[in-house]
Design an enzyme around this catalytic site. Structure first.
Site, PDB file in Angstrom:
ATOM      1  N   ASP A  78       0.849  -1.195   0.000  1.00  0.00           N
ATOM      2  CA  ASP A  78       0.000   0.000   0.000  1.00  0.00           C
ATOM      3  C   ASP A  78       0.884   1.244   0.000  1.00  0.00           C
ATOM      4  O   ASP A  78       2.103   1.152   0.085  1.00  0.00           O
ATOM      5  CB  ASP A  78      -0.966  -0.013   1.184  1.00  0.00           C
ATOM      6  CG  ASP A  78      -0.227   0.070   2.508  1.00  0.00           C
ATOM      7  OD1 ASP A  78       1.009   0.170   2.491  1.00  0.00           O
ATOM      8  OD2 ASP A  78      -0.891   0.044   3.545  1.00  0.00           O
ATOM      9  N   ASP A 262      -8.733  -6.628   0.955  1.00  0.00           N
ATOM     10  CA  ASP A 262      -7.755  -6.905   2.006  1.00  0.00           C
ATOM     11  C   ASP A 262      -8.281  -6.297   3.288  1.00  0.00           C
ATOM     12  O   ASP A 262      -8.949  -5.261   3.249  1.00  0.00           O
ATOM     13  CB  ASP A 262      -6.377  -6.296   1.676  1.00  0.00           C
ATOM     14  CG  ASP A 262      -6.356  -4.804   1.969  1.00  0.00           C
ATOM     15  OD1 ASP A 262      -6.898  -4.052   1.158  1.00  0.00           O
ATOM     16  OD2 ASP A 262      -5.843  -4.415   3.035  1.00  0.00           O
TER      17      ASP A 262
END
Ligand SMILES: [Zn+2]
Length: 355
Positions: A78, A262
């Protein structure tokens, strides 16, 4: 890239897919073999956490995140934007925003560090992630209209910078498979801002898109904007419902068009002894079994009759309940395996349905 899978240098991710959060380079209490045993094909790591400990340089020196973690499959990273939002929201001068990026207080040493589009991209590339995200400016749901507009302008500007940097980095190594570049759509609760962000990001060009910002209402439902953003994006492109994790919200996001998920919820719940149980009905509902509840302490049945995970195949509710009571590490492993298997089976069920 077909709409049914995401192809990476470390294998294909069949969609829809749930990526467990290996936040600090580990899905707590289980290893790669365990993950593969329950059908997990890809993981999500947290770039800022790994930058802090043990440091991107060390991971890169040891061969990148795949080698460091002993995980052969795809890894998504990320941007760290969500973590910075948390620091900004916490106040106490922990983080500041400027056109160049973020300045944040590095916890171990208290010194200020820069988190710019370039540093963010390079950290993810050095980790060797298969899916990397552009730096975005994530804001809270209570942000003012001016701040929402600023978050979109900076997210677009940083996405443009990152795309240029990424193309230059990739051109230096034409022999290597390239990671996929994703961008998160910001814009808070303003439909026009979300549309502007989508249009500009599509113009710049990315391999996939994430829903940026806080996606859940105070009572745990998906915000309507999650579906609105999916409709603005082309149908065949991968859409990542970042951080959306309860089974009902994953299903709702899937129906809206998202195919990548996620969240730390299933593994965190497992470590707290909260286990998902299918109700077996046509609507694929579920209940949550609390392992430490006294009612299970003599129960000879498995956690879930319909589950084929290592926990349900081998031990009774009474045994798992006992393990949690004596605080043995095996309880965390077995419970984590069960909850991740529940999510894998949910993905399989979704792919058998039409969104
Ligand atoms: Zn199970």
């Amino acid at each position: 890239m077909s709409s049914g899978q995401v192809v990476t240098a470390h294998g294909s991710i069949r969609l829809p897919a749930f990526l467990p959060d290996a936040t600090r380079g580990v899905v707590r209490s289980i290893d790669s073999r365990d993950l593969m045993d329950v059908g997990i094909t890809a993981l999500m790591v947290n770039t800022m956490h790994l930058s802090r400990t043990p440091g991107v340089s060390l991971v890169a020196k040891l061969g990148g995140a795949h080698s460091f973690m002993g995980w052969p499959g795809p890894i998504a990273a990320d941007s760290g934007g969500f973590q910075v939002m948390s620091l900004v929201a916490a106040g106490k001068n922990l983080a500041r925003v400027s056109r160049q990026g973020f300045t944040y207080r590095f916890q171990p040493t208290q010194e200020f560090k820069q988190w710019t589009p370039e540093r963010c991209l390079d950290a993810q590339l050095r980790l060797g992630a298969d899916i990397v995200f552009t730096l975005d400016y994530c804001i809270t749901t209570t942000a003012s209209a001016a701040l929402q507009a600023e978050s979109v302008e900076l997210t677009i500007e940083w996405a443009r910078q990152t795309r240029k940097l990424y193309d230059a980095r990739i051109a230096q190594h034409p022999d290597r498979p390239r990671p996929l570049l994703f961008a998160a759509v910001q814009g808070g609760s303003d439909l026009d801002l979300r549309k502007r962000c989508v249009d500009e990001l599509l113009e710049i060009g990315f391999d996939g898109f994430g829903f940026g910002g806080w996606p859940i209402t105070d009572d745990g439902q998906l915000v309507e904007m999650v579906g609105e953003v999916a409709e603005m994006l082309p149908s065949g492109v991968p859409k990542h419902a970042l951080g959306i994790g309860s089974p009902e919200n994953v299903r709702a996001a899937w129906r809206a068009g998202y195919t990548l998920f996620d969240c730390s919820l299933p593994t965190r719940n497992a470590r707290r002894g909260r286990l998902y149980v299918c109700d077996g009905g046509a609507r694929r509902g579920y209940s949550v079994l609390v392992a430490t509840d006294e009612r299970w302490s003599r129960d000879p049945g498995p956690i879930d009759e319909s589950c084929d995970c290592p926990c349900c195949r081998t031990v009774a509710r009474a045994y798992l309940s006992h393990l949690f009571r004596i605080e043995d590490a095996l309880a965390l492993r077995l419970a984590t395996l069960h909850n991740l298997r529940f999510y894998r089976r949910m993905m399989d069920a979704l792919s058998a349905d039409s969104p």
